[in-house]
Design a protein around this motif. Structure first.
Motif, mmCIF file in Angstrom:
data_model
loop_
_atom_site.group_PDB
_atom_site.id
_atom_site.type_symbol
_atom_site.label_atom_id
_atom_site.label_comp_id
_atom_site.label_asym_id
_atom_site.label_seq_id
_atom_site.Cartn_x
_atom_site.Cartn_y
_atom_site.Cartn_z
ATOM 1 N N LYS A 51 26.414 19.529 10.101
ATOM 2 C CA LYS A 51 27.008 18.768 11.195
ATOM 3 C C LYS A 51 28.350 19.364 11.602
ATOM 4 O O LYS A 51 28.667 19.477 12.785
ATOM 5 C CB LYS A 51 27.190 17.304 10.785
ATOM 6 N N MET A 52 29.140 19.749 10.602
ATOM 7 C CA MET A 52 30.443 20.339 10.902
ATOM 8 C C MET A 52 30.284 21.679 11.615
ATOM 9 O O MET A 52 31.019 21.988 12.565
ATOM 10 C CB MET A 52 31.233 20.531 9.610
ATOM 11 N N ASN A 53 29.306 22.477 11.176
ATOM 12 C CA ASN A 53 29.056 23.759 11.841
ATOM 13 C C ASN A 53 28.672 23.554 13.299
ATOM 14 O O ASN A 53 29.127 24.279 14.198
ATOM 15 C CB ASN A 53 27.942 24.518 11.124
ATOM 16 N N ASP A 54 27.799 22.555 13.543
ATOM 17 C CA ASP A 54 27.388 22.263 14.922
ATOM 18 C C ASP A 54 28.577 21.842 15.776
ATOM 19 O O ASP A 54 28.731 22.283 16.919
ATOM 20 C CB ASP A 54 26.325 21.155 14.938
ATOM 21 N N GLU A 55 29.417 20.972 15.212
ATOM 22 C CA GLU A 55 30.579 20.502 15.955
ATOM 23 C C GLU A 55 31.574 21.628 16.227
ATOM 24 O O GLU A 55 32.121 21.749 17.332
ATOM 25 C CB GLU A 55 31.263 19.375 15.182
ATOM 26 N N SER A 77 34.075 25.446 19.786
ATOM 27 C CA SER A 77 34.583 26.801 20.032
ATOM 28 C C SER A 77 33.923 27.456 21.247
ATOM 29 O O SER A 77 34.465 28.413 21.799
ATOM 30 C CB SER A 77 34.366 27.676 18.789
ATOM 31 N N ASN A 78 32.744 26.967 21.651
ATOM 32 C CA ASN A 78 32.016 27.610 22.753
ATOM 33 C C ASN A 78 32.014 26.816 24.055
ATOM 34 O O ASN A 78 31.402 27.246 25.035
ATOM 35 C CB ASN A 78 30.560 27.857 22.345
ATOM 36 N N THR A 79 32.667 25.658 24.085
ATOM 37 C CA THR A 79 32.624 24.789 25.264
ATOM 38 C C THR A 79 34.012 24.612 25.863
ATOM 39 O O THR A 79 34.983 24.355 25.151
ATOM 40 C CB THR A 79 32.036 23.409 24.900
ATOM 41 N N ILE A 91 31.285 23.133 30.344
ATOM 42 C CA ILE A 91 30.375 24.278 30.406
ATOM 43 C C ILE A 91 30.858 25.323 29.395
ATOM 44 O O ILE A 91 31.951 25.189 28.843
ATOM 45 C CB ILE A 91 30.311 24.888 31.820
ATOM 46 N N PRO A 92 30.072 26.362 29.119
ATOM 47 C CA PRO A 92 30.517 27.385 28.173
ATOM 48 C C PRO A 92 31.877 27.986 28.545
ATOM 49 O O PRO A 92 32.228 28.080 29.731
ATOM 50 C CB PRO A 92 29.395 28.430 28.257
ATOM 51 N N ASN A 93 32.633 28.385 27.528
ATOM 52 C CA ASN A 93 33.965 28.940 27.758
ATOM 53 C C ASN A 93 33.966 30.457 27.587
ATOM 54 O O ASN A 93 32.927 31.097 27.444
ATOM 55 C CB ASN A 93 34.973 28.293 26.809
ATOM 56 N N ARG A 94 35.148 31.054 27.578
ATOM 57 C CA ARG A 94 35.279 32.511 27.481
ATOM 58 C C ARG A 94 34.687 33.041 26.168
ATOM 59 O O ARG A 94 34.074 34.109 26.160
ATOM 60 C CB ARG A 94 36.759 32.912 27.582
ATOM 61 N N VAL A 131 26.538 30.409 33.197
ATOM 62 C CA VAL A 131 27.814 30.138 33.867
ATOM 63 C C VAL A 131 28.843 29.790 32.797
ATOM 64 O O VAL A 131 28.567 29.019 31.880
ATOM 65 C CB VAL A 131 27.686 28.966 34.859
ATOM 66 N N ALA A 132 30.050 30.364 32.918
ATOM 67 C CA ALA A 132 31.120 30.063 31.965
ATOM 68 C C ALA A 132 32.446 30.012 32.716
ATOM 69 O O ALA A 132 32.599 30.595 33.792
ATOM 70 C CB ALA A 132 31.184 31.113 30.859
ATOM 71 N N ARG A 133 33.383 29.270 32.155
ATOM 72 C CA ARG A 133 34.736 29.229 32.733
ATOM 73 C C ARG A 133 35.627 30.170 31.945
ATOM 74 O O ARG A 133 35.771 30.053 30.730
ATOM 75 C CB ARG A 133 35.290 27.807 32.666
#
Length: 326
Positions: free
Chosen positions: A156-160, A165-167, A173-176, A240-242
């Protein structure tokens, strides 16, 4: 730095407008194994990995200059032993005697590591219990249940952590960070199979005017809605990512230059004709680049950025491929 901040339970440093460290507290020095004189006056990049230097330049610096704050920025710093230490960083930019200063607060991401160490300890206990099964069967059962619980907690911690880290926090939306991983994956696929792909660098026209006229809350609303529009209008396989600020990027798999510029121009029209919730009208400029055999991670991004600059210089609300810039 005030004495109570020197002993604060988190790492604190101050950076001047040149990126040099002017103040540091004892907690940071203790964590990282440095003496104060080894840190003061040094450029912050001295303590960054190569990848993190890129993130700082492409996301942290533009964001802190535009908004004055950065929250929950995942960063790795190098300690005195040369080891990479993970942190979550919050930062604030302010003026001190007419000079910009950035205060940065660091929190170590130790909890996940502690859980993994605890799990390893439980596994060793399990091995010992196996050797004496008859005497410790009840204890072994208990340990099994505990291991399962810890494994569930870690998953659960890995998923969070992965989602965090990716949002992108604002637009969801996905980040850099996610974009960087996707870009590397497509480059590797190109290297193995020659599968072509393209990038769209999307930038809102006159976004500063939106913030100045309507305020940052409206500006944030525009960013959120644009993220939704871009996500809805691209293909299911596109990503798509910001990148940060008002800049977005779209990875177009299996898309050559002609197809990419056609897609970009279609997005120009979609954005222009969208009914915006908080403003009357919005347009974007788009720089397009297509990966080739001579490209690297830096050159493909630089090509899209140059094409975007040309689109801005050509009157905005248009798309230009890097091939047109040459």
């Amino acid at each position: 730095m005030e004495e109570r901040l020197k002993e604060a339970p988190c790492g604190l440093i101050s950076i001047d407008h040149n990126g040099c460290i002017t103040e540091v507290n004892n907690r940071y020095l203790s964590w990282m194994g440095y003496r104060e004189e080894e840190v003061i006056g040094k450029h912050i990049e001295t303590f960054l990995t190569k990848v993190n230097r890129m993130f700082v330049h492409t996301y942290f610096v533009p964001t802190i200059q535009l908004h004055g704050t950065v929250e929950e920025f995942y960063i790795n710093l190098t300690n005195s032993a040369g080891e990479s230490v993970p942190f979550l960083m919050n930062a604030r930019r302010y003026m001190q005697d007419g000079v910009p200063v950035i205060d940065c607060m660091f929190i170590q991401m130790k909890q996940r590591i502690d859980y993994e160490m605890e799990l390893r300890s439980l596994q060793k206990t399990t091995e010992k219990a196996y050797k004496d099964r008859e005497e410790a069967f009840a204890q072994l059962e208990k340990i099994y249940l505990e291991i399962e619980r810890k494994q569930d907690e870690i998953l659960k911690m890995n998923d969070e952590l992965l989602k965090l880290s990716n949002t992108d926090k604002l637009t969801a939306i996905p980040n850099r960070r996610f974009f960087q991983e996707e870009l590397e994956r497509h480059m590797e696929r190109y290297s193995r199979k020659g599968t072509v792909f393209s990038l769209l660098m999307v930038d809102i026209d006159h976004f500063k005017k939106v913030n100045d006229t309507y305020g940052h809350l409206v500006g944030d609303s525009v960013l959120i809605q644009l993220a939704e529009v871009l996500t809805e209008e691209v293909r299911s396989e596109d990503r798509v990512a910001r990148l940060g600020g008002e800049e977005f990027v779209v990875i177009l798999p299996q898309t050559d230059a002609e197809e990419a510029i056609e897609q970009a121009r279609r997005l120009n029209k979609v954005v222009e004709n969208t009914k915006w919730e908080t403003i009357d009208r919005l347009t974007v400029s788009i720089g397009v680049s297509t990966f080739s055999e001579s490209d690297t991670e830096s050159t493909i991004l630089n090509s899209a950025d140059q094409a975007l600059y040309q689109a801005k210089a050509s009157g905005r609300n248009c798309s230009i491929h890097f091939q047109e810039v040459l």
